[in-house]
Write an enzyme that holds these catalytic residues in place. Structure first.
Site, PDB file in Angstrom:
ATOM      1  CE  LYS A 106     -11.240  -2.270   5.567  1.00  0.00           C
ATOM      2  NZ  LYS A 106      -9.989  -1.570   5.269  1.00  0.00           N
TER       3      LYS A 106
ATOM      4  CG  HIS B 167      -9.737  -6.515   2.243  1.00  0.00           C
ATOM      5  ND1 HIS B 167     -10.983  -6.061   1.913  1.00  0.00           N
ATOM      6  CD2 HIS B 167      -9.000  -5.407   2.478  1.00  0.00           C
ATOM      7  CE1 HIS B 167     -10.992  -4.732   1.950  1.00  0.00           C
ATOM      8  NE2 HIS B 167      -9.796  -4.317   2.294  1.00  0.00           N
TER       9      HIS B 167
ATOM     10  NE  ARG C  77     -18.226  19.730   7.246  1.00  0.00           N
ATOM     11  CZ  ARG C  77     -17.389  19.229   8.122  1.00  0.00           C
ATOM     12  NH1 ARG C  77     -17.729  19.135   9.366  1.00  0.00           N
ATOM     13  NH2 ARG C  77     -16.189  18.799   7.764  1.00  0.00           N
TER      14      ARG C  77
ATOM     15  CE  LYS D  61      -1.352  -1.375   5.303  1.00  0.00           C
ATOM     16  NZ  LYS D  61      -2.251  -1.396   4.153  1.00  0.00           N
TER      17      LYS D  61
ATOM     18  CE  LYS E 126      -8.285  -6.018  -4.581  1.00  0.00           C
ATOM     19  NZ  LYS E 126      -7.443  -5.007  -5.194  1.00  0.00           N
TER      20      LYS E 126
HETATM   21  C1  BG6 Z   1      -7.864  -1.276   2.297  1.00  0.00           C
HETATM   22  C2  BG6 Z   1      -6.997  -1.137   3.513  1.00  0.00           C
HETATM   23  O1  BG6 Z   1      -9.141  -1.730   2.663  1.00  0.00           O
HETATM   24  O2  BG6 Z   1      -7.274  -2.183   1.386  1.00  0.00           O
HETATM   25  C3  BG6 Z   1      -5.613  -0.691   3.120  1.00  0.00           C
HETATM   26  O3  BG6 Z   1      -7.566  -0.200   4.410  1.00  0.00           O
HETATM   27  C4  BG6 Z   1      -5.040  -1.604   2.055  1.00  0.00           C
HETATM   28  O4  BG6 Z   1      -4.747  -0.651   4.256  1.00  0.00           O
HETATM   29  C5  BG6 Z   1      -6.007  -1.785   0.914  1.00  0.00           C
HETATM   30  O5  BG6 Z   1      -3.830  -1.022   1.596  1.00  0.00           O
HETATM   31  C6  BG6 Z   1      -5.505  -2.842  -0.060  1.00  0.00           C
HETATM   32  O6  BG6 Z   1      -6.304  -2.821  -1.213  1.00  0.00           O
HETATM   33  P1  BG6 Z   1      -5.689  -3.184  -2.639  1.00  0.00           P
HETATM   34  O7  BG6 Z   1      -6.873  -3.089  -3.541  1.00  0.00           O
HETATM   35  O8  BG6 Z   1      -4.633  -2.184  -2.930  1.00  0.00           O
HETATM   36  O9  BG6 Z   1      -5.135  -4.568  -2.529  1.00  0.00           O
END
Ligand code: BG6
Length: 477
Positions: free
Chosen positions: A142, A234, A46, A325, A176
Site C-alpha cells: 500500500k 486496514h 538504484r 494518531k 496479524k
Molecule cells: C500503516 C499506516 O499502514 O499502518 C501507518 O500507513 C500506521 O500510518 C500503521 O501507523 C499502523 O500499523 P500497526 O501495525 O502499527 O498497527
C-alpha cells in the site's frame, strides 16, 4: 514446515520498509526453520553496491529491528542467502545481471517495496527482459492508489503483464495473528454465529488508536489523511472480517468474494455521520500542522464514522469506526455490543446490562466477554457484570513477544502461493469506490478538522456521533 526453494527479489531493498520489516521478518522465518538454506534473497535498488555491502546493511537493520546481536551466528548464516543487484527502474541497467541470478526451478517472487510511481516501470522491465514469467509472483505494498481511478490504473497496468493469481496486494493487517483469529473465532465456534446479526447485535465499535504522530512522514501523510491511510484499507479489512458471511471454504477466492460483498453493501456516509480531527501541540509535543510542515493543512489525523451495511444480516446494526494518531494509548480492538435481554425477570436489583465481546487486536491480544452474574453474598439477587477475560498468550502458554510479525506470515504465504490474506483487485477498487465520495464531500465542504489534544481520546465532536444514538464509545486506554 519449510517452504519450497525460492528466489525473492526485493525492489527498494535499501528503503525503510525493507530494512524495518521485510528483512527482519525473513530472518525470523529463517531462524524458525521455514526458509531453506538454498533460498536466495536478492536486494535490488538504484544504489551501486556489492553483495558484501548489502549484507552489512542488512546485518545492521536486522540487528536493530529484529532485536538480535550483530554477531549472532544465525544472522551470519542468514546473510549468506542475500545478494544484491543494482538496477535502473527507468533504464536498462542491471536487468541482465538480475536475470542471470535467477535460478531455474525455484519459486520466483518480486517484491515491489518502492513508490507506486515505479510499479509500471519495474513490471515492464521484468516482462521485457524475460525475468518474470507466468508462474512468478508479484508483491505490492500500500498505498494501492489514492482513489478509484489511480487504483484502476495500477490494476490495469499490472494486468498487462501478470494474471490476478500472480498478484499479492499487501494489507499488513491481514497478516496479524489476531486479525486472522477473527475468522477462527467466528467460523470455528458454534457459539457466536447464531447471534452474529442485527437481531442480537446492537452495534459494533472498531478502534485503531495510535500514540505516534506523523513526524518524519508528514509529506506522505498530509496528502493522505486517516481515511486513505487507515480506513480504506486496514479498518475496511477488519470491518469485512467481522461482517462477512461464512465463506464455503477457507480458500482465497471464497474469502475474498465474501469480503467484496460487504464492501459493496456499505451505504454512503452522510456528512453528519463523520467527524475528522487534527491533533494540537501543547508545548511539549508538536501539533499535526507542525509535523506535516504545512500550517494551512486540513488533513485529518483522526476520523470517527458511523457506517451502515445494507444487507439482510446487518440492517439496523451500525458499525462505528475510529482511528487516530497521538491518542491516549496504542490500542486496537473490536467490540461487538449485543442487545439487552428483551425482558428482565429480576426486580430493582440491577437491570441486566448488554453482553459485550471485545476482541483485542494489539497489544495484549485476547478476548473479553462480558457476562452478568449474581453478586456473591446473602443480600438477595443483585446482578453484576464481570469479564470472561483471556489473553491469547496466557491461554496458549506463550510469551506475548513471540507473536510473529504480520510480514512473516504474509511473505511465506507468497512463497506458498496462498492469496487468502491478500487483497484482490476488485476488492481494492470497491473500497475506493466507497471512500472516494466521502473524501470528495470533505474537500468540497472547506471545513476544518476538529482540534484535539495530543494524548487525549480524540475530538469532543466524536462523542456526539454516539450520544445522539444513545450509545457511548469504549474508553481508549
Ligand atoms: C500503516 C499506516 O499502514 O499502518 C501507518 O500507513 C500506521 O500510518 C500503521 O501507523 C499502523 O500499523 P500497526 O501495525 O502499527 O498497527
Amino acid at each position: 514446515i519449510p517452504v519450497d526453494d525460492f528466489d525473492l527479489v526485493v525492489f527498494g531493498a535499501t528503503g525503510d520498509l525493507a530494512q524495518r520489516k521485510i528483512l527482519p521478518a525473513l530472518f525470523r522465518r529463517f531462524v524458525a526453520g521455514q526458509i531453506p538454506e538454498s533460498a536466495r534473497i536478492i536486494g535490488a535498488a538504484r544504489t551501486e553496491q556489492d553483495d558484501a555491502a548489502f549484507r552489512d546493511e542488512a546485518r545492521r537493520a536486522i540487528s536493530e529491528h529484529g532485536r538480535v546481536p550483530q554477531d549472532d551466528p544465525r544472522l551470519a548464516r542468514f546473510l549468506e542467502l542475500l545478494a544484491y543487484t543494482a538496477v535502473d527502474a527507468k533504464g536498462d541497467g542491471g536487468w541482465a545481471d538480475l536475470k542471470a541470478r535467477m535460478r531455474e526451478g525455484a519459486v520466483h517472487a518480486f517484491y515491489f517495496s518502492v513508490a507506486p510511481a515505479l510499479f509500471g516501470d519495474i513490471a515492464e522491465r521484468l516482462a521485457s527482459h524475460g525475468i518474470a514469467d507466468r508462474d512468478s509472483r508479484i508483491v505490492v505494498e500500500k498505498p494501492f492508489g489514492r482513489d478509484l481511478q489511480t487504483a484502476r490504473d495500477l490494476n490495469d497496468m499490472l494486468a498487462r503483464h501478470f494474471g490476478e493469481q500472480q498478484i499479492y496486494r499487501i494489507d499488513h493487517y491481514l497478516g496479524k495473528e489476531t486479525v486472522q483469529n477473527l475468522m477462527a473465532v467466528r467460523f470455528a465456534n458454534i457459539l457466536f454465529e447464531p447471534l452474529w446479526n442485527s437481531q442480537y447485535v446492537d452495534h459494533v465499535q472498531i478502534t485503531v488508536a495510535e500514540t505516534v504522530g506523523v513526524a518524519g512522514r508528514g509529506s506522505y501523510y498530509d496528502k493522505s489523511g486517516a481515511i486513505r491511510d487507515m480506513v480504506q484499507n486496514h479498518m475496511m479489512q477488519l470491518l469485512c472480517l467481522i461482517a462477512m458471511e461464512p465463506p464455503y471454504h477457507f480458500d482465497p477466492n471464497a474469502v475474498r468474494d465474501e469480503k467484496l460483498k460487504v464492501i459493496r453493501a456499505l451505504q454512503p456516509v452522510e456528512p453528519d455521520d463523520i467527524v475528522r480531527g487534527q491533533y494540537q501541540g501543547d508545548g511539549k509535543s508538536t501539533g499535526y500542522a507542525e509535523d506535516a510542515e504545512n500550517p494551512a493543512t486540513r488533513t485529518e489525523s483522526y476520523v470517527a464514522m458511523k457506517v451502515c451495511i445494507s444487507n439482510w444480516r446487518w440492517q439496523g446494526t451500525p458499525f462505528y469506526l475510529r482511528t487516530g494518531k497521538k491518542l491516549r494509548a496504542r490500542t486496537s480492538e473490536i467490540a461487538v455490543v449485543f442487545r439487552e435481554p428483551p425482558h428482565s425477570i429480576f426486580d430493582d436489583t440491577g437491570a441486566p446490562k448488554a453482553n459485550e465481546l471485545v476482541i483485542r487486536l494489539q497489544p495484549n491480544e485476547g478476548m473479553n466477554l462480558k457476562v452478568m452474574i449474581k453478586e456473591p453474598g446473602p443480600g438477595g439477587m443483585r446482578l453484576v457484570q464481570v469479564p470472561l477475560d483471556m489473553s491469547f498468550a496466557d491461554a496458549l502458554g506463550q510469551d506475548g513477544s513471540d507473536m510473529p510479525d504480520a510480514y512473516e506470515r504474509l511473505i511465506m504465504d507468497v512463497i506458498r502461493g496462498n492469496q487468502t490474506l491478500f487483497m484482490r483487485g476488485d476488492e481494492v477498487e470497491a473500497a475506493w469506490a466507497w471512500t472516494d465520495p466521502i473524501i470528495a464531500a470533505w474537500e468540497d465542504s472547506k471545513r476544518r478538522p476538529e482540534p484535539y489534544d495530543a494524548g487525549s481520546s480524540g475530538p469532543e465532536e466524536a462523542l456526539r456521533l454516539m450520544h445522539r444514538d444513545n450509545r457511548r464509545w469504549r474508553e481508549i486506554r
